[in-house]
Design an enzyme around this catalytic site. Structure first.
Site, short mmCIF file in Angstrom:
data_model
loop_
_atom_site.label_atom_id
_atom_site.label_comp_id
_atom_site.label_asym_id
_atom_site.label_seq_id
_atom_site.Cartn_x
_atom_site.Cartn_y
_atom_site.Cartn_z
N ARG A 165 -68.27 106.37 38.49
CA ARG A 165 -68.10 106.89 37.12
C ARG A 165 -68.72 105.97 36.07
O ARG A 165 -68.15 105.77 34.99
CB ARG A 165 -66.61 107.08 36.80
N CYS A 215 -60.11 114.58 35.45
CA CYS A 215 -59.16 113.51 35.77
C CYS A 215 -59.09 112.52 34.62
O CYS A 215 -60.11 112.12 34.05
CB CYS A 215 -59.59 112.79 37.05
N GLU A 285 -60.43 107.16 32.94
CA GLU A 285 -61.80 107.63 33.20
C GLU A 285 -62.37 108.28 31.94
O GLU A 285 -63.55 108.14 31.65
CB GLU A 285 -61.80 108.66 34.34
P1 FAD Z 1 -69.21 114.23 27.53
O1 FAD Z 1 -67.81 114.40 27.94
O2 FAD Z 1 -69.67 114.95 26.32
O3 FAD Z 1 -69.52 112.68 27.35
C1 FAD Z 1 -69.06 111.75 28.31
C2 FAD Z 1 -69.66 110.37 27.98
O4 FAD Z 1 -71.07 110.42 28.15
C3 FAD Z 1 -69.44 109.94 26.53
O5 FAD Z 1 -69.30 108.55 26.51
C4 FAD Z 1 -70.74 110.33 25.84
O6 FAD Z 1 -71.00 109.54 24.71
C5 FAD Z 1 -71.73 110.05 26.94
N1 FAD Z 1 -72.96 110.84 26.87
C6 FAD Z 1 -73.07 112.20 26.82
N2 FAD Z 1 -74.37 112.57 26.79
C7 FAD Z 1 -75.09 111.42 26.84
C8 FAD Z 1 -76.49 111.13 26.85
N3 FAD Z 1 -77.42 112.09 26.79
N4 FAD Z 1 -76.86 109.83 26.92
C9 FAD Z 1 -75.94 108.84 26.96
N5 FAD Z 1 -74.61 109.05 26.96
C10 FAD Z 1 -74.20 110.32 26.89
N6 FAD Z 1 -66.22 114.50 36.56
C11 FAD Z 1 -66.64 114.09 37.77
O7 FAD Z 1 -67.30 113.05 37.88
N7 FAD Z 1 -66.36 114.80 38.89
C12 FAD Z 1 -65.66 115.97 38.86
O8 FAD Z 1 -65.44 116.57 39.90
C13 FAD Z 1 -65.23 116.45 37.58
N8 FAD Z 1 -64.52 117.60 37.49
C14 FAD Z 1 -64.11 118.03 36.26
C15 FAD Z 1 -63.40 119.22 36.18
C16 FAD Z 1 -62.95 119.69 34.94
C17 FAD Z 1 -62.17 120.98 34.88
C18 FAD Z 1 -63.24 118.95 33.76
C19 FAD Z 1 -62.80 119.45 32.42
C20 FAD Z 1 -63.96 117.76 33.84
C21 FAD Z 1 -64.38 117.28 35.10
N9 FAD Z 1 -65.09 116.07 35.22
C22 FAD Z 1 -65.53 115.66 36.44
C23 FAD Z 1 -65.37 115.22 34.02
C24 FAD Z 1 -66.69 115.57 33.30
O9 FAD Z 1 -67.03 116.93 33.50
C25 FAD Z 1 -67.85 114.68 33.75
O10 FAD Z 1 -67.60 113.33 33.44
C26 FAD Z 1 -69.18 115.08 33.08
O11 FAD Z 1 -70.24 114.38 33.67
C27 FAD Z 1 -69.20 114.82 31.59
O12 FAD Z 1 -70.35 115.43 31.04
P2 FAD Z 1 -70.36 115.94 29.54
O13 FAD Z 1 -71.74 116.47 29.26
O14 FAD Z 1 -69.25 116.84 29.26
O15 FAD Z 1 -70.18 114.56 28.77
N1 EPU Z 2 -52.90 114.58 45.46
C1 EPU Z 2 -51.53 114.65 45.39
N2 EPU Z 2 -50.96 115.22 44.27
C2 EPU Z 2 -51.71 115.67 43.23
C3 EPU Z 2 -53.11 115.59 43.31
C4 EPU Z 2 -53.69 115.03 44.44
O1 EPU Z 2 -50.84 114.22 46.30
O2 EPU Z 2 -51.14 116.16 42.25
C5 EPU Z 2 -53.51 114.01 46.68
C6 EPU Z 2 -54.29 115.08 47.47
O3 EPU Z 2 -53.45 115.79 48.32
C7 EPU Z 2 -55.32 114.24 48.19
C8 EPU Z 2 -55.58 113.07 47.24
O4 EPU Z 2 -54.49 113.04 46.32
O5 EPU Z 2 -54.78 113.72 49.38
C9 EPU Z 2 -56.91 113.23 46.48
O6 EPU Z 2 -56.90 114.44 45.74
P1 EPU Z 2 -58.21 115.33 45.51
O7 EPU Z 2 -58.83 115.71 46.81
O8 EPU Z 2 -57.87 116.42 44.55
O9 EPU Z 2 -59.28 114.35 44.85
P2 EPU Z 2 -59.09 113.25 43.71
O10 EPU Z 2 -59.38 111.92 44.31
O11 EPU Z 2 -57.82 113.43 42.99
C10 EPU Z 2 -61.59 113.17 42.96
C11 EPU Z 2 -62.26 113.08 41.62
C12 EPU Z 2 -62.45 114.47 41.04
C13 EPU Z 2 -63.26 115.32 41.99
C14 EPU Z 2 -62.52 115.40 43.32
C15 EPU Z 2 -63.27 116.21 44.38
C16 EPU Z 2 -61.58 110.98 40.56
C17 EPU Z 2 -60.70 110.32 39.57
N3 EPU Z 2 -61.43 112.29 40.72
O12 EPU Z 2 -60.28 113.67 42.72
O13 EPU Z 2 -63.20 114.31 39.83
O14 EPU Z 2 -63.44 116.63 41.47
O15 EPU Z 2 -62.34 114.05 43.82
O16 EPU Z 2 -64.35 115.49 44.87
O17 EPU Z 2 -62.43 110.30 41.16
C18 EPU Z 2 -62.96 113.87 37.49
O18 EPU Z 2 -63.48 112.77 37.72
O19 EPU Z 2 -62.68 114.26 36.35
C19 EPU Z 2 -62.68 114.76 38.62
C20 EPU Z 2 -62.03 115.91 38.48
#
Ligand code: FAD
Ligand code: EPU
Length: 288
Positions: A165, A215, A285
């Site tokens: 991240r 997250c 995060e």
């Molecule tokens: P923003 O939230 O708008 O910005 C994030 C940061 O990046 C800020 O510091 C901003 O200043 C900076 N930034 C944005 N654009 C630029 C640019 N062009 N140059 C330099 N800096 C910039 N994240 C994961 O890693 N894995 C997941 O599985 C995941 N699942 C998600 C699920 C949901 C439902 C939600 C709501 C979020 C999830 N996220 C996940 C978090 C998020 O989507 C990611 O971090 C994503 O990459 C953020 O992109 P954004 O364009 O929305 O950035």
């Molecule tokens: N778990 C629980 N209770 C909960 C949630 C999760 O016990 O309420 C347990 C699950 O059962 C599992 C473990 O925790 O054993 C991990 O959960 P999960 O598979 O959902 O993945 P995660 O580690 O919680 C990460 C990323 C997500 C990404 C998923 C899938 C982080 C902080 N989160 O979640 O990214 O979508 O893996 O790859 O690294 C984000 O960064 O915003 C984000 C959503």
């Protein structure tokens, strides 16, 4: 379309959390020349500059952002150009879902893990967003970035400092303009579609649909923050309109009307309770 500049622009609708105040100045530059001019003007007026992607990893404070918020939402940043040799040039404003869809259409796999992340490429580069065991920088060959002085550079992946991240150059002022991407390999369209379905099912089962910023905390080494928060019995804990999701404990959801203050206070409570019960201090995060 020209560069757009607005004053006191509400940011809540531009975030997935749907909370927070307004930007003192909000701009959508129409290209690199205009972006450079905005940076120069901000410097002359001693304004802080913030980048906004799709606002999916952000909590905007209720009092708003006292500075210049720049979004690369203009069509100038939406390029998607397959290079013929398997590489793809993509602009920082391209949505990850579109990136994945356009690549799949061109028979290029390897972006499926990005499909469910609701950000754009710029935000994904800054965060080195990842899911399903893969990272954004796995598919990046080089990044085109602008420094706060307006200098443009193309930096190969090997020269960038990336981790979980995190991309240091983009955290420390670099603005991602676009990237040359190189997905794993050409894949049959059916394989890509099957992979996308499997990932979508996994997310639908394990993550909430309500407004959130994904997250809230990073996973500590060797553990899952969601599991720790869950084991501390914090699911359903509320402050105002903010709630620890019953679906995934590392998501704080906006049940309607949550303020940024509610969300930040709830995250603080979660952090304190987890530290008391487990001895683990969770690191945020989301960007505050
Ligand atoms: P923003 O939230 O708008 O910005 C994030 C940061 O990046 C800020 O510091 C901003 O200043 C900076 N930034 C944005 N654009 C630029 C640019 N062009 N140059 C330099 N800096 C910039 N994240 C994961 O890693 N894995 C997941 O599985 C995941 N699942 C998600 C699920 C949901 C439902 C939600 C709501 C979020 C999830 N996220 C996940 C978090 C998020 O989507 C990611 O971090 C994503 O990459 C953020 O992109 P954004 O364009 O929305 O950035
Ligand atoms: N778990 C629980 N209770 C909960 C949630 C999760 O016990 O309420 C347990 C699950 O059962 C599992 C473990 O925790 O054993 C991990 O959960 P999960 O598979 O959902 O993945 P995660 O580690 O919680 C990460 C990323 C997500 C990404 C998923 C899938 C982080 C902080 N989160 O979640 O990214 O979508 O893996 O790859 O690294 C984000 O960064 O915003 C984000 C959503």
């Amino acid at each position: 379309v020209e560069t757009k500049v607005r004053h006191e622009e509400p940011l809540a609708p531009r975030t997935t959390m749907r909370a927070g105040g307004a930007a003192r100045i909000y701009a959508e530059p129409a290209g690199e020349t205009d972006l450079r001019a905005l940076l120069r003007e901000a410097r002359a007026r001693a304004l802080d500059v913030f980048l906004l992607g799709r606002g999916s990893n952000l909590i905007v404070p209720d009092e708003g952002v006292d500075g210049l918020v720049i979004s690369l939402a203009h069509p100038a940043w939406q390029a998607f150009e397959p290079r013929g040799d398997g590489g793809i040039w993509a602009g920082a404003g391209v949505r990850l879902k579109n990136l994945c869809g356009l690549a799949a259409k061109a028979g290029l796999g390897g972006f499926e893990f990005l499909d469910g992340i609701p950000g754009n490429l710029g935000g994904a580069l800054r965060m080195n967003a990842g899911a399903m065991g893969a990272w954004t920088f796995d598919v990046v060959e080089r990044v085109r970035l602008m420094t706060r002085d307006g200098e443009v550079r193309e930096v190969p992946r090997a020269e960038l400092h990336t981790g979980y991240r995190h991309c240091a150059e983009l955290r420390d002022g670099g603005i991602a303009l676009g990237a040359l991407l190189r997905p794993s390999a050409a894949r049959p369209a059916e394989d890509i579609a099957r992979q996308l379905d499997a990932y979508r099912d996994k997310r639908r089962e394990s993550q909430p649909r309500e407004p959130s910023a994904g997250c809230i905390f990073k996973n500590p080494e060797g553990a899952a923050a969601g599991r720790l928060i869950d084991e501390c019995g914090l699911k359903g804990e509320c402050v105002g309109g903010a709630e620890v999701s019953a679906v995934h404990a590392n998501f704080i959801v906006n049940r309607g009307g949550a303020t940024a203050t509610d969300i930040i206070e709830l995250a603080r409570i979660v952090r304190v309770r987890v530290a008391e019960k487990t001895g683990v201090t969770l690191e945020p995060e989301v960007i505050l």
